[in-house]
Design an enzyme around this catalytic site. Structure first.
Site, PDB file in Angstrom:
ATOM      1  CB  THR A 141      -0.925   0.040   1.230  1.00 46.75           C
ATOM      2  OG1 THR A 141      -0.130   0.084   2.431  1.00 46.75           O
ATOM      3  CG2 THR A 141      -1.841  -1.173   1.264  1.00 46.75           C
ATOM      4  CB  CYS A 194      -0.092   1.919  10.512  1.00 48.70           C
ATOM      5  SG  CYS A 194      -0.893   1.861   8.900  1.00 48.70           S
ATOM      6  CB  CYS A 240      -3.105   1.166  12.571  1.00 45.22           C
ATOM      7  SG  CYS A 240      -4.073   1.787  11.168  1.00 45.22           S
ATOM      8  NE  ARG A 261      -7.735  -6.420   4.640  1.00 44.85           N
ATOM      9  CZ  ARG A 261      -8.133  -6.644   3.399  1.00 44.85           C
ATOM     10  NH1 ARG A 261      -9.251  -7.323   3.184  1.00 44.85           N
ATOM     11  NH2 ARG A 261      -7.457  -6.163   2.385  1.00 44.85           N
ATOM     12  NE  ARG A 299      -0.452   7.299   0.357  1.00 43.87           N
ATOM     13  CZ  ARG A 299      -0.351   6.234  -0.409  1.00 43.87           C
ATOM     14  NH1 ARG A 299       0.834   5.862  -0.836  1.00 43.87           N
ATOM     15  NH2 ARG A 299      -1.419   5.541  -0.755  1.00 43.87           N
ATOM     16  CB  CYS A 359      -1.891   5.244   8.451  1.00 48.05           C
ATOM     17  SG  CYS A 359      -3.591   4.679   8.691  1.00 48.05           S
ATOM     18  CB  CYS A 374      -3.330   4.907  13.182  1.00 49.85           C
ATOM     19  SG  CYS A 374      -1.891   4.628  12.108  1.00 49.85           S
TER      20      CYS A 374
END
Length: 379
Positions: free
Chosen positions: A46, A50, A54, A57, A79, A81, A84
């Site tokens: 992705t 995080c 967080c 999922r 980058r 999240c 969170c």
């Protein structure tokens, strides 16, 4: 008594800090709030990082890498999240806190140059200690971090429509020559071209048959910007157009003939190195990884963890793998020489069969050259 209680609390906090990747993974699976601020985890599929708690999922373990600081994850190209907000809480470790405070000072300086001595005075430690601590946590020097911040600010302002000159001075570049020399390696094009989203950027490309199938080499006037391997010219051209969607791309073999020949000679094991001028974009972390890859001797391999250790980022194994996967110039930057710890091949953008052939051919060439040297009569 109060002092004793405080020491006990601090000891408990130290015991809660995960000291291995398995412990960190367990904290992620259980969404352990106590580990927030101790580390962040990044997900290669992705591009997001995080905090351990967080609510999103849980990702697959093979896609996860760990970083001590949010800033280190961002240097690796991830980058934050939006669920969170992992940057909002700092870690308990004193070295991490120091590195994070340095990052905050550099970011708050809004492009104004700040010396190492000025930073050390603000933090209250010696310049040597600050430099060593920051690099051990972040993997780059404070100067490199500041440079990346300036370039990122320039890019952000230009994307918002700011004039090139205004964005240049706002980002802390005192002259256009400084901007062009400092930003070129990260923008992969001139600042003016970047401000147009790549429009006006002229790229020539050519294809040829190679021992590994079809080979594509593309270059700007400054140097090679892409080297690809594939099965058909059509698929290679499609990949190039996807990589540079706003540029002017044309087929022109004449200026690329020497580059094509150099790479093909390398693939035929007639030259152990491919030394070509490059014009590629890179974050500070990617530059570190790619420079280390070019230092791997011909015919040898490193594991992803060995590369991570070599750049001072022991825990950034998966981020190193991601930097290898995003290498834009195959063979010139030999990402195929990086394998897994268990000696399995790992991944390769251009196919594992090609990676296997490359490594076998290089080892065989080294063996043959060594045998030939032993047979050569002494004078």
């Amino acid at each position: 008594m109060e002092g004793v209680n405080m020491s006990a609390v601090m000891q408990v906090q130290m015991n809660l800090m995960p000291d291995s990747d398995d412990a960190k993974w367990e904290a992620i699976l259980t969404r352990d709030h106590r580990c927030d601020g101790q580390f962040v985890f990044a997900v290669s599929s992705t591009g997001i990082y995080c905090r351990p708690s967080c609510p999103a999922r849980r990702p697959k373990r093979e896609n996860v890498s760990f970083f001590q600081l949010p800033e280190a994850a961002e240097q690796a190209g991830f980058r934050a999240c939006r669920r969170c907000h992992p940057r909002s809480e700092s870690g308990a470790d004193s070295q991490m806190k120091m590195a994070q405070e340095v990052c905050r000072i550099i970011e708050a300086n809004e492009g104004e140059p700040i010396t190492l001595s000025a930073l050390s005075e603000k933090i209250g430690v010696s310049s040597f200690h600050l430099q060593r601590t920051f690099k051990s946590v972040m993997g780059i020097s404070p100067r490199d971090y500041a440079e990346t911040c300036r370039v990122n600010k320039f890019k952000h302002d230009v994307r918002r429509g700011e004039a090139i000159t205004n964005a240049m001075y706002d980002a802390g570049f005192g002259s256009s020559s400084r901007l062009y020399s400092s930003a070129a390696s990260q923008l992969g094009m001139t600042p003016a071209t970047y401000g147009k989203g790549g429009r006006g950027m002229s790229i020539s490309y050519a294809t040829a048959e190679s021992p590994l199938g079809r080979l594509l080499v593309a270059a700007t006037s400054k140097g090679v910007c892409s080297v690809m391997l594939g099965d058909t010219d059509a698929s290679l051209k499609a990949n190039l157009l996807n990589e540079f969607p706003a540029a002017e791309i044309r087929h022109d073999e004449k200026p690329l003939r020497s580059s094509l020949n150099a790479i093909i000679e390398h693939l035929k094991n007639k030259s152990p190195h491919v030394d070509l001028p490059l014009d590629i974009r890179a974050t500070a972390f990617q530059r570190q990884v790619w420079e280390q890859l070019r230092a791997i001797p011909y015919g040898q391999t490193y594991s992803y963890s060995e590369v991570a250790k070599a750049i001072g980022q022991d825990k950034a194994v998966r981020a190193v793998a991601r930097a290898c996967a995003t290498n834009p110039v195959a063979l010139v930057i030999p990402c195929h020489r990086v394998i897994r710890e268990d000696k399995s091949l790992g991944g390769y953008r251009w196919g594992l069969e090609r990676k296997k052939k490359l490594l076998q051919a290089e080892k065989e060439a080294v063996r043959v050259n060594a045998a030939s040297s032993r047979r050569r009569p002494k004078r």
